[in-house]
Write an enzyme that holds these catalytic residues in place. Structure first.
Site, short mmCIF file in Angstrom:
data_model
loop_
_atom_site.label_atom_id
_atom_site.label_comp_id
_atom_site.label_asym_id
_atom_site.label_seq_id
_atom_site.Cartn_x
_atom_site.Cartn_y
_atom_site.Cartn_z
N GLU A 8 -27.56 -35.66 32.62
CA GLU A 8 -26.59 -34.59 32.36
C GLU A 8 -25.23 -34.99 32.93
O GLU A 8 -25.15 -35.81 33.85
CB GLU A 8 -27.11 -33.29 33.00
N ASP A 9 -24.17 -34.42 32.38
CA ASP A 9 -22.83 -34.73 32.89
C ASP A 9 -22.51 -33.97 34.17
O ASP A 9 -22.07 -34.54 35.16
CB ASP A 9 -21.75 -34.49 31.82
N ASP A 31 -23.12 -27.10 36.95
CA ASP A 31 -22.12 -26.13 37.40
C ASP A 31 -22.88 -24.94 37.97
O ASP A 31 -23.30 -24.97 39.12
CB ASP A 31 -21.25 -25.79 36.19
N PHE A 61 -11.92 -27.69 37.45
CA PHE A 61 -12.31 -27.96 36.07
C PHE A 61 -11.98 -29.41 35.74
O PHE A 61 -10.82 -29.81 35.76
CB PHE A 61 -11.63 -27.01 35.08
N ARG A 100 -12.77 -36.18 26.05
CA ARG A 100 -14.05 -36.84 26.34
C ARG A 100 -13.89 -38.36 26.43
O ARG A 100 -14.67 -39.03 27.09
CB ARG A 100 -15.08 -36.53 25.24
P1 IMP Z 1 -23.93 -24.65 33.79
O1 IMP Z 1 -24.99 -24.13 32.86
O2 IMP Z 1 -23.08 -23.55 34.35
O3 IMP Z 1 -24.48 -25.55 34.88
O4 IMP Z 1 -22.89 -25.49 32.96
C1 IMP Z 1 -23.30 -26.37 32.07
C2 IMP Z 1 -22.23 -26.95 31.19
O5 IMP Z 1 -20.92 -26.39 31.34
C3 IMP Z 1 -22.08 -28.41 31.53
O6 IMP Z 1 -23.11 -29.18 30.98
C4 IMP Z 1 -20.74 -28.70 30.92
O7 IMP Z 1 -20.88 -28.98 29.55
C5 IMP Z 1 -19.95 -27.41 31.12
N1 IMP Z 1 -19.04 -27.52 32.29
C6 IMP Z 1 -19.19 -26.98 33.51
N2 IMP Z 1 -18.18 -27.31 34.32
C7 IMP Z 1 -17.35 -28.09 33.59
C8 IMP Z 1 -16.09 -28.75 33.88
O8 IMP Z 1 -15.52 -28.71 34.99
N3 IMP Z 1 -15.54 -29.44 32.86
C9 IMP Z 1 -16.12 -29.55 31.63
N4 IMP Z 1 -17.28 -28.96 31.33
C10 IMP Z 1 -17.89 -28.21 32.29
MG MG Z 2 -23.29 -30.64 29.46
#
Ligand code: IMP
Ligand code: MG
Length: 173
Positions: free
Chosen positions: A95-96, A99, A148, A161
């Site tokens: 995963e990238d 959050d 962010f 990207r």
């Molecule tokens: P989560 O479900 O809140 O953990 O967020 C998941 C998705 O939100 C990640 O896989 C990213 O695609 C997107 N995301 C969260 N933070 C960032 C950020 O700082 N920049 C870009 N995408 C983000």
């Molecule tokens: Mg993602």
């Protein structure tokens, strides 16, 4: 609008080499299915697998979460599912960024039901301050502040990207 470099291309490459060494040791002699979570992880995953010294099966998963849930994965929408049957296979999710952890919690919940031999997670980034759904990251690139970020696969409204580094995006500069 401004982009400030947070993690350089060189820092990313060095960290990935170390992560790949750990992964290589863990999975030596085992069959490994690497699951790239689209879209954001495509760059990280491509660089990571090329540093692994073991053969892998590649597969791709695209999913999105809506609403809040800690236990049920009923609110996970799978846009592209795996082609590989992961039962009894060793699976590494890539995963990238983690959050809040909502998406990953749901994905892990869903994939666990398919009874893999093991299921681990590699994430390039982790935003500790915002993590409400606890996810165990087995292989973590960098822990970052509540910013962010864009680049190296991560987007803002579909853009940035392609940047080779991780940057902090702000509109008011
Ligand atoms: P989560 O479900 O809140 O953990 O967020 C998941 C998705 O939100 C990640 O896989 C990213 O695609 C997107 N995301 C969260 N933070 C960032 C950020 O700082 N920049 C870009 N995408 C983000
Ligand atoms: Mg993602």
């Amino acid at each position: 609008m401004a982009i400030d470099v947070l993690i350089t291309e060189k820092q990313i490459a060095e960290r990935i080499k170390l992560l790949a060494d750990e992964i290589h040791q863990e999975y030596q002699g085992k069959e490994l299915v690497v699951v790239c979570i689209l879209n954001g992880a495509f760059v990280f995953c491509a660089d990571l697998v090329r540093q692994l010294k073991i053969p892998v099966y590649m597969d791709f998963l695209k999913a999105s979460s809506y609403g809040d849930s800690t236990v049920s994965s009923g609110n996970l929408k799978i846009d592209l599912d795996l082609k590989v049957d992961i039962e009894n296979k060793h699976v590494l999710l890539v995963e990238d960024i983690v959050d809040t952890g909502l998406t990953l919690t749901n994905v892990i919940d869903r994939l666990s039901n398919r009874r893999p031999a093991s299921l681990k997670l590699a994430s390039l980034l982790f935003k500790k301050a915002r993590n409400t759904h606890l996810v165990n990251i087995d292989y973590l690139g960098f822990s970052i502040d509540d910013l962010f970020v864009i680049g190296y696969g991560l987007d803002f409204a579909g853009k940035f990207r392609e940047l080779p580094f991780i940057g902090v995006y702000s509109e008011d500069k």
